[in-house]
Scaffold this active site. Structure first.
Site, PDB file in Angstrom:
ATOM      1  N   GLU A 146      -4.800   2.332   2.715  1.00 21.76           N
ATOM      2  CA  GLU A 146      -4.946   1.097   3.494  1.00 21.76           C
ATOM      3  C   GLU A 146      -5.138   1.402   4.963  1.00 21.76           C
ATOM      4  OE1 GLU A 146      -3.326  -2.285   5.960  1.00 21.76           O
ATOM      5  OE2 GLU A 146      -2.636  -0.213   5.808  1.00 21.76           O
ATOM      6  N   GLU A 147      -4.431   2.420   5.460  1.00 21.99           N
ATOM      7  CA  GLU A 147      -4.354   2.639   6.899  1.00 21.99           C
ATOM      8  C   GLU A 147      -5.640   3.175   7.518  1.00 21.99           C
ATOM      9  OE1 GLU A 147      -2.096   1.528   8.594  1.00 21.99           O
ATOM     10  OE2 GLU A 147      -0.188   1.507   7.517  1.00 21.99           O
ATOM     11  N   HIS A 172       3.196   2.703  13.417  1.00 23.82           N
ATOM     12  CA  HIS A 172       2.102   3.619  13.746  1.00 23.82           C
ATOM     13  C   HIS A 172       2.464   4.547  14.901  1.00 23.82           C
ATOM     14  CE1 HIS A 172      -1.246   0.946  11.752  1.00 23.82           C
ATOM     15  NE2 HIS A 172      -0.168   1.111  10.995  1.00 23.82           N
ATOM     16  N   ASP A 188       6.244   0.973   6.900  1.00 24.56           N
ATOM     17  CA  ASP A 188       4.914   0.380   6.747  1.00 24.56           C
ATOM     18  C   ASP A 188       4.133   1.294   5.802  1.00 24.56           C
ATOM     19  OD1 ASP A 188       2.371  -0.711   7.007  1.00 24.56           O
ATOM     20  OD2 ASP A 188       2.072   0.006   9.047  1.00 24.56           O
ATOM     21  N   HIS A 232       0.835  -1.212   0.000  1.00 20.82           N
ATOM     22  CA  HIS A 232       0.000   0.000   0.000  1.00 20.82           C
ATOM     23  C   HIS A 232       0.864   1.255   0.000  1.00 20.82           C
ATOM     24  CE1 HIS A 232       0.425   0.883   4.389  1.00 20.82           C
ATOM     25  NE2 HIS A 232       0.339  -0.421   4.568  1.00 20.82           N
ATOM     26  N   ASP A 241       3.410  -6.610   3.316  1.00 14.99           N
ATOM     27  CA  ASP A 241       3.038  -5.684   4.390  1.00 14.99           C
ATOM     28  C   ASP A 241       3.134  -6.330   5.761  1.00 14.99           C
ATOM     29  OD1 ASP A 241       2.124  -3.332   5.547  1.00 14.99           O
ATOM     30  OD2 ASP A 241       0.011  -3.780   5.202  1.00 14.99           O
ATOM     31  N   ASP A 288       0.071   4.462   1.220  1.00 18.04           N
ATOM     32  CA  ASP A 288      -0.042   5.457   2.287  1.00 18.04           C
ATOM     33  C   ASP A 288       0.724   5.038   3.528  1.00 18.04           C
ATOM     34  OD1 ASP A 288      -2.003   3.393   2.493  1.00 18.04           O
ATOM     35  OD2 ASP A 288      -3.026   4.552   4.040  1.00 18.04           O
TER      36      ASP A 288
END
Length: 484
Positions: A145-146, A458, A115, A76, A169, A78
């Site tokens: 995706e996030e 994150h 990520d 992904h 991922d 983003d």
């Protein structure tokens, strides 16, 4: 180029370094889409962009591999945009400032974006590395995706032709993932009125800070504190004994991150101020002791303020604080099918005073069992509804049921065993991958998910273990050569 571009495998790291220079917040992927299109055009790679913004690049088989089945490499675009509160950074404009710290690559005070930037880099490297050998390859890069799996939900018709899909991922080298949890978001909106702040009150700002945070799925079982929960606990105690009146509350940012910081502004009766300060000091000691193993840097600070103008009406304050204390948070159940795997969880992600007399509380629920996901969603809804909030849910996304008999899994395990001399772990993950949605659109797909080792995703503590990137790359290269 930064120092990371000199690491090996050089093609992967050079591309990852270039990706870190491109802002790519979720739902604002325009710059990284332009980067991918420019990359494809520069290297003469066929590409297609769908209406959602997803991009597929296609590369023909290398000589001698023309009869092999097509393999999809998926990552992904983003990244989660989190920073420390003392760091000045604009995620819409500024490049990530990467650095090498011993055995890890990190960013300066922000998320790194490995990520899933490192997954993107590996897929692009397959397409351009002259030493890469493979059958037909499709590289799929999805948007958002996030914060909603928007790209996977909106994947255009006929975008994919491959039989096998390798999701890039994952965050643990040496582990092959063959399943993931489904999830849903629950959003509660409280309505409130304001009153003039009472006289003869002492006012304070509480800050909960320096928590570890992390991914609300993959890290939910690590015993980490939730800043919103800690702040709500003190507010609840203040209401019982000190006449506490709440002026504002703000905590957390992203639905899929364990919140690291929260603050609240409130007052207590002036004559009870000294007693409240004693209770706060005791509360801070208790909480630090409670989380001494999982939150070694936890800080709780209290600063007295001159005054505030308004506070919430008493009924709304009671409803909000009681709901925040009462709503479940963390692991709800462990899997009986796969020992050690979290089956069901919920995360109290953010509390925001958004203006117009509204407070929005966002939470996310996950489970590898669909009925359990629905139940924990209803559990959370019930607490907020009893408190008088309006509650809505996102559409949610499905889990990915493991297929231990998959040919792709067998080849990946064989390649890992032959390359590194040890057996890889085969796991499911308590996090949302896009694979479940791909499987809905393309039921015949066989899938695995692999990646290098990342930690602290994150959060601004996100880091990528350097030594695992060549292992990740070698495994991917071996699988592409071996799959038939």
């Amino acid at each position: 180029m930064s120092a990371i571009a000199s690491l090996e495998p050089k093609t992967v790291w050079e591309i990852f370094d270039a990706i870190t220079q491109v802002p790519r917040p979720s739902k604002r992927e325009g710059k990284i889409i332009d980067f991918l299109i420019a990359f494809a055009e520069k290297h003469g790679i066929e590409y297609r962009k769908d209406a959602t913004g997803n991009i597929v690049m296609r590369k023909p088989a290398t000589p001698g591999y023309e009869s092999r089945p097509a393999v999809i490499l998926q990552a992904h675009m983003d990244m989660v945009c989190e920073k420390n509160s003392d760091v000045e950074f604009d995620f819409d404009e500024d490049p990530i400032r990467t650095r090498i710290d011993g055995e890890w690559v990190k960013a300066e005070g922000t998320t790194l974006g490995a990520d899933d930037g490192i997954g993107m880099a590996a897929a692009l490297a397959v397409l351009v590395d002259p030493a890469s050998e493979h059958g037909p390859v499709e590289a799929l890069f999805t948007v958002d995706e996030e914060t909603g799996l928007t790209g996977a939900f909106g994947l255009g018709e006929g975008m994919l032709e491959g039989k096998y899909l390798i999701n890039l991922d994952s965050e643990d080298e040496g582990e092959i993932f063959i399943g993931c949890a489904g999830g849903v978001d629950t959003v509660a909106t409280f309505r409130y009125a304001t009153e003039e702040a009472p006289k003869n009150y002492a006012y304070f700002r509480l800050d909960v800070s320096d928590l570890v945070g992390g991914h609300s799925g993959d890290d939910i079982d690590k015993g980490r504190a939730n800043s919103n929960k800690i702040a709500a606990r003190l507010l609840w105690e203040g209401m019982q004994s000190f006449g506490l009146r709440l002026s504002c509350f703000d905590g957390g940012n992203l639905r899929n991150a364990i919140p690291r910081e929260a603050y609240a502004v409130f007052g207590v009766r002036e004559h009870a101020k000294d007693e409240f300060l004693k209770r706060f000091r005791l509360f801070a000691e208790e909480v630090k002791a409670e989380f001494k193993f999982s939150e070694p840097k936890l800080e709780l600070s209290l600063v007295e303020l001159p005054s505030v103008d308004t506070v919430l009406d008493a009924a709304s304050q009671r409803a909000l604080v009681y709901a925040l204390v009462g709503v479940p948070n963390g692991v709800i159940a462990m899997s009986q099918a796969m020992p050690g795997l979290v089956e069901t969880s919920t995360n109290l992600a953010s509390v925001k005073f958004v203006g117009d007399g509204r407070i929005v509380v966002t939470s996310s629920q996950r489970s590898s069992v669909e009925s359990a996901k629905t139940y924990v969603m209803r559990m959370v809804e019930s607490v907020f509804a009893l408190a008088g909030a309006d509650v809505v849910h996102s559409d949610g996304y499905p889990g990915w049921a493991p297929d231990p008999q998959s040919k792709l899994l067998a080849v990946t395990k064989e390649c890992y065993r032959e390359r590194f001399g040890v057996e890889p772990k085969v796991r499911a993950i308590h996090a949302g991958l896009e694979c479940g949605l791909f499987l809905e659109k393309y039921p015949g797909l066989e899938m695995v998910s692999i990646g290098p080792t990342l930690r602290g995703v994150h959060s601004p503590d996100e880091r990528l273990e350097i030594a695992t990137v060549p292992k990740f790359w070698n495994l991917l290269s071996d699988v592409l050569k071996r799959i038939r």
